[in-house]
Write a protein that holds these residues in place. Structure first.
Motif, mmCIF file in Angstrom:
data_model
loop_
_atom_site.group_PDB
_atom_site.id
_atom_site.type_symbol
_atom_site.label_atom_id
_atom_site.label_comp_id
_atom_site.label_asym_id
_atom_site.label_seq_id
_atom_site.Cartn_x
_atom_site.Cartn_y
_atom_site.Cartn_z
ATOM 1 N N GLU A 189 0.830 -1.206 0.000
ATOM 2 C CA GLU A 189 0.000 0.000 0.000
ATOM 3 C C GLU A 189 0.863 1.254 0.000
ATOM 4 O OE1 GLU A 189 -3.614 -1.990 2.645
ATOM 5 O OE2 GLU A 189 -2.336 -0.451 3.514
ATOM 6 N N LEU A 190 1.888 1.244 0.833
ATOM 7 C CA LEU A 190 2.763 2.419 0.911
ATOM 8 C C LEU A 190 3.559 2.618 -0.367
ATOM 9 C CD1 LEU A 190 3.993 2.063 4.589
ATOM 10 C CD2 LEU A 190 2.436 3.780 3.677
ATOM 11 N N MET A 191 3.976 1.537 -0.983
ATOM 12 C CA MET A 191 4.740 1.654 -2.229
ATOM 13 C C MET A 191 3.855 2.196 -3.350
ATOM 14 S SD MET A 191 7.730 1.017 -1.394
ATOM 15 C CE MET A 191 8.787 0.582 -2.728
ATOM 16 N N LEU A 192 2.573 1.841 -3.341
ATOM 17 C CA LEU A 192 1.662 2.414 -4.336
ATOM 18 C C LEU A 192 1.528 3.917 -4.126
ATOM 19 C CD1 LEU A 192 -1.133 -0.298 -4.547
ATOM 20 C CD2 LEU A 192 0.513 0.330 -6.303
ATOM 21 N N LYS A 193 1.428 4.333 -2.861
ATOM 22 C CA LYS A 193 1.366 5.771 -2.576
ATOM 23 C C LYS A 193 2.645 6.457 -3.029
ATOM 24 C CE LYS A 193 -1.620 5.791 1.493
ATOM 25 N NZ LYS A 193 -1.679 6.134 2.936
ATOM 26 N N LEU A 194 3.778 5.826 -2.776
ATOM 27 C CA LEU A 194 5.059 6.403 -3.178
ATOM 28 C C LEU A 194 5.165 6.512 -4.691
ATOM 29 C CD1 LEU A 194 7.659 7.475 -1.938
ATOM 30 C CD2 LEU A 194 8.599 5.190 -2.082
ATOM 31 N N ARG A 195 4.647 5.506 -5.370
ATOM 32 C CA ARG A 195 4.640 5.551 -6.837
ATOM 33 C C ARG A 195 3.771 6.707 -7.343
ATOM 34 N NH1 ARG A 195 2.946 0.299 -10.022
ATOM 35 N NH2 ARG A 195 0.941 0.911 -9.214
ATOM 36 N N ASP A 196 2.626 6.924 -6.679
ATOM 37 C CA ASP A 196 1.764 8.049 -7.067
ATOM 38 C C ASP A 196 2.463 9.382 -6.863
ATOM 39 O OD1 ASP A 196 -0.249 6.325 -7.772
ATOM 40 O OD2 ASP A 196 -1.352 6.567 -5.889
ATOM 41 N N VAL A 197 3.180 9.517 -5.751
ATOM 42 C CA VAL A 197 3.916 10.757 -5.477
ATOM 43 C C VAL A 197 4.978 10.977 -6.553
ATOM 44 C CG1 VAL A 197 5.572 11.824 -3.902
ATOM 45 C CG2 VAL A 197 3.483 10.812 -3.006
ATOM 46 N N ARG A 198 5.674 9.929 -6.907
ATOM 47 C CA ARG A 198 6.718 10.065 -7.935
ATOM 48 C C ARG A 198 6.119 10.378 -9.304
ATOM 49 N NH1 ARG A 198 11.565 6.042 -6.124
ATOM 50 N NH2 ARG A 198 11.872 7.102 -4.148
ATOM 51 N N TYR A 199 4.927 9.819 -9.554
ATOM 52 C CA TYR A 199 4.241 10.134 -10.808
ATOM 53 C C TYR A 199 3.951 11.635 -10.873
ATOM 54 C CZ TYR A 199 0.410 10.695 -14.090
ATOM 55 O OH TYR A 199 -0.394 11.138 -15.111
ATOM 56 N N TRP A 200 3.429 12.190 -9.779
ATOM 57 C CA TRP A 200 3.108 13.619 -9.761
ATOM 58 C C TRP A 200 4.371 14.459 -9.832
ATOM 59 C CZ3 TRP A 200 -1.148 15.216 -11.445
ATOM 60 C CH2 TRP A 200 -2.301 14.470 -11.252
ATOM 61 N N ARG A 201 5.458 13.987 -9.220
ATOM 62 C CA ARG A 201 6.720 14.724 -9.326
ATOM 63 C C ARG A 201 7.183 14.771 -10.787
ATOM 64 N NH1 ARG A 201 9.315 16.036 -4.591
ATOM 65 N NH2 ARG A 201 11.267 16.281 -5.694
ATOM 66 N N GLU A 202 7.002 13.658 -11.499
ATOM 67 C CA GLU A 202 7.349 13.644 -12.920
ATOM 68 C C GLU A 202 6.455 14.607 -13.698
ATOM 69 O OE1 GLU A 202 8.944 9.076 -13.536
ATOM 70 O OE2 GLU A 202 7.086 9.714 -14.466
ATOM 71 N N GLN A 203 5.156 14.611 -13.389
ATOM 72 C CA GLN A 203 4.217 15.476 -14.095
ATOM 73 C C GLN A 203 4.552 16.950 -13.899
ATOM 74 O OE1 GLN A 203 1.784 14.386 -16.241
ATOM 75 N NE2 GLN A 203 2.856 12.457 -15.869
ATOM 76 N N PHE A 204 5.037 17.296 -12.703
ATOM 77 C CA PHE A 204 5.371 18.687 -12.419
ATOM 78 C C PHE A 204 6.801 19.032 -12.795
ATOM 79 C CE2 PHE A 204 2.027 18.273 -8.934
ATOM 80 C CZ PHE A 204 1.047 18.783 -9.748
#
Length: 100
Positions: free
Chosen positions: A67-82
């Protein structure tokens, strides 16, 4: 002429500039909260400590870690988007055999 025009249009342009500044601050705050992975990393460390101390079993650890790794992946996705930097490379999430 530029200063005079600014003074004459200030009653209209002043509030517009204030609203623009406020919206930029809201956007900046939202980006910072969306891309902050500090709490997730802290929770991963606490989870690891709980496993090592025997407070949780390995099955519960794996579920919570995924669960935490999925959240971390989402954060990294948004970092890439920005267009923000990403340290640590891609996040891999262990999947169950049933997910395939």
């Amino acid at each position: 002429m530029g200063l005079l025009a600014k003074l004459l249009t200030f009653p209209v342009s002043g509030p517009v500039a204030g609203i623009r500044w406020s919206l930029e601050m809201v956007e900046r705050t939202a980006r910072e909260e969306l891309t902050d992975d500090t709490a997730i990393k802290q929770e991963l460390m606490e989870l690891q400590l709980a496993l090592e101390s025997g407070d949780i079993d390995e099955a519960a650890y794996l579920v919570r870690e995924a669960e935490l790794m999925l959240k971390l992946r989402d954060v990294r996705y948004w970092r890439e988007q920005f267009g923000m930097g990403i340290a640590g490379g891609p996040v891999r999430v262990q999947r169950d055999e049933d997910d395939r």
